[in-house]
Write a protein that holds these residues in place. Structure first.
Motif, PDB file in Angstrom:
ATOM      1  N   ALA A 104      44.240  47.511  45.372  1.00 24.97           N
ATOM      2  CA  ALA A 104      44.431  48.305  44.164  1.00 24.97           C
ATOM      3  C   ALA A 104      45.067  49.651  44.493  1.00 24.97           C
ATOM      4  O   ALA A 104      45.975  50.113  43.791  1.00 24.97           O
ATOM      5  CB  ALA A 104      43.090  48.506  43.455  1.00 24.97           C
ATOM      6  N   ASP A 139      48.629  49.684  44.790  1.00 26.10           N
ATOM      7  CA  ASP A 139      49.307  49.619  43.492  1.00 26.10           C
ATOM      8  C   ASP A 139      49.094  50.886  42.672  1.00 26.10           C
ATOM      9  O   ASP A 139      49.431  50.926  41.479  1.00 26.10           O
ATOM     10  CB  ASP A 139      48.794  48.413  42.695  1.00 26.10           C
ATOM     11  CG  ASP A 139      49.269  47.084  43.280  1.00 26.10           C
ATOM     12  OD1 ASP A 139      50.286  47.081  44.002  1.00 26.10           O
ATOM     13  OD2 ASP A 139      48.622  46.052  43.009  1.00 26.10           O
ATOM     14  N   TRP A 151      44.157  45.961  35.951  1.00 25.67           N
ATOM     15  CA  TRP A 151      44.427  45.523  37.327  1.00 25.67           C
ATOM     16  C   TRP A 151      43.379  44.493  37.755  1.00 25.67           C
ATOM     17  O   TRP A 151      43.724  43.452  38.346  1.00 25.67           O
ATOM     18  CB  TRP A 151      44.420  46.710  38.281  1.00 25.67           C
ATOM     19  CG  TRP A 151      44.911  46.365  39.659  1.00 25.67           C
ATOM     20  CD1 TRP A 151      46.179  46.493  40.148  1.00 25.67           C
ATOM     21  CD2 TRP A 151      44.132  45.799  40.730  1.00 25.67           C
ATOM     22  NE1 TRP A 151      46.253  46.045  41.440  1.00 25.67           N
ATOM     23  CE2 TRP A 151      45.019  45.610  41.826  1.00 25.67           C
ATOM     24  CE3 TRP A 151      42.806  45.429  40.883  1.00 25.67           C
ATOM     25  CZ2 TRP A 151      44.598  45.081  43.044  1.00 25.67           C
ATOM     26  CZ3 TRP A 151      42.378  44.893  42.076  1.00 25.67           C
ATOM     27  CH2 TRP A 151      43.267  44.727  43.144  1.00 25.67           C
ATOM     28  N   HIS A 202      43.963  40.754  39.136  1.00 29.09           N
ATOM     29  CA  HIS A 202      43.872  40.546  40.580  1.00 29.09           C
ATOM     30  C   HIS A 202      42.475  40.282  41.142  1.00 29.09           C
ATOM     31  O   HIS A 202      42.358  39.770  42.260  1.00 29.09           O
ATOM     32  CB  HIS A 202      44.441  41.773  41.311  1.00 29.09           C
ATOM     33  CG  HIS A 202      45.873  42.051  41.012  1.00 29.09           C
ATOM     34  ND1 HIS A 202      46.893  41.272  41.493  1.00 29.09           N
ATOM     35  CD2 HIS A 202      46.455  43.043  40.268  1.00 29.09           C
ATOM     36  CE1 HIS A 202      48.056  41.767  41.085  1.00 29.09           C
ATOM     37  NE2 HIS A 202      47.823  42.831  40.338  1.00 29.09           N
TER      38      HIS A 202
END
Length: 265
Positions: free
Chosen positions: A161, A164, A226, A230
């Motif tokens: 994470a 990103d 997110w 994911h």
């Protein structure tokens, strides 16, 4: 890399412009410059010793000290990341990220520990046995506990994470029987600040597979979106319809959900 003591393998950046050094034997007191010291530029006798902002440091040792009735502060003995003698002790709140998601060490079950002890795992109202816990710093800089089994997938998810640009921060992890009893009784009594809570012995927080993550309002927030995309890659799945923050490590269920394009049971 040490999963249970990630502070040993991490380079930290000092971001506080007033990152003061602490006295080794009295960590709530500050080190000061004395007459005869080799003073750096801008320092004066009697002034506080500090670590320059943006310094890269490694942590050689930590100490966890109580602060107030429930709060704790993590102090670190730091040295330059490039090598050299230790600089001294300072608060980890001076670092970028303030030590959030950093693991601080294992807590193994005590010999002869019972079903209501701090390492006792429960599922569906039944005692499951003792598990090893890992200390970790949460969103509010308090210390939470995760079962050793889910630390690695959680840290991998946090790292993915972060790559990103998303911060995954922990609100709650493993709960003892006493913790769950306290939350449940507060909820039943309608005390201010108490949310809905399962009966003691039946929460998956006590089983060691559940996390409460700061999802900042749920659907539409960057963190939640997110996770929805994911989290199943790391074995985590949302399991409580009314709680966008509650995720559990269930690899088989997560794989099934991911194959179906879902992220929750």
């Amino acid at each position: 890399m040490s999963i249970s003591e990630s502070f040993l393998d991490t380079i930290f950046t000092v971001t506080d412009p007033d990152a003061r050094l602490r006295k080794p034997g009295a960590l709530f007191e500050f080190e000061t410059w004395r007459a005869g010291d080799a003073l750096p530029a801008g320092a004066a006798v009697g002034g506080f010793k500090t670590i320059p902002k943006n310094s890269k440091v490694k942590v050689e040792q930590i100490k966890i000290e109580p602060s107030g009735s429930q709060s704790k502060i993590v102090f670190a003995l730091v040295a330059p990341a490039a090598g050299g003698a230790a600089l001294g002790w300072t608060s980890t709140r001076n670092f970028s990220g303030s030590f959030r998601n950093v693991t601080l060490g294992k807590i193994a079950p005590a010999p002869g520990a019972g079903q209501f002890g701090p390492n006792a795992a429960w599922k569906g109202g039944a005692y499951q046995g003792q598990i090893t816990l890992v200390q970790i710093v949460d969103r509010t800089l308090e210390i939470e506990y995760l079962s050793e089994a889910i630390v690695e997938p959680y840290q991998k998810m946090v790292a993915a994470a972060a790559a990103d640009g998303i911060a995954i921060l922990l609100n709650s992890g493993f709960r003892t029987y006493a913790n769950q009893k306290y939350l449940y009784e507060g909820y039943v009594a309608g005390r201010p600040g108490f949310n809905k809570a399962a009966k003691p012995g039946s929460s998956n927080h006590q089983h060691g597979i559940a996390l409460d993550i700061d999802t900042a309002g749920g659907l539409g927030s960057p963190t939640y979106d997110w996770l929805a995309k994911h989290a199943t890659r790391f074995g985590f799945i949302r399991t409580v319809p009314s709680e966008a923050w509650h995720w559990e490590h269930r690899p088989a269920a997560a794989a099934t959900a991911r194959a179906a394009g879902k992220h929750q049971l």
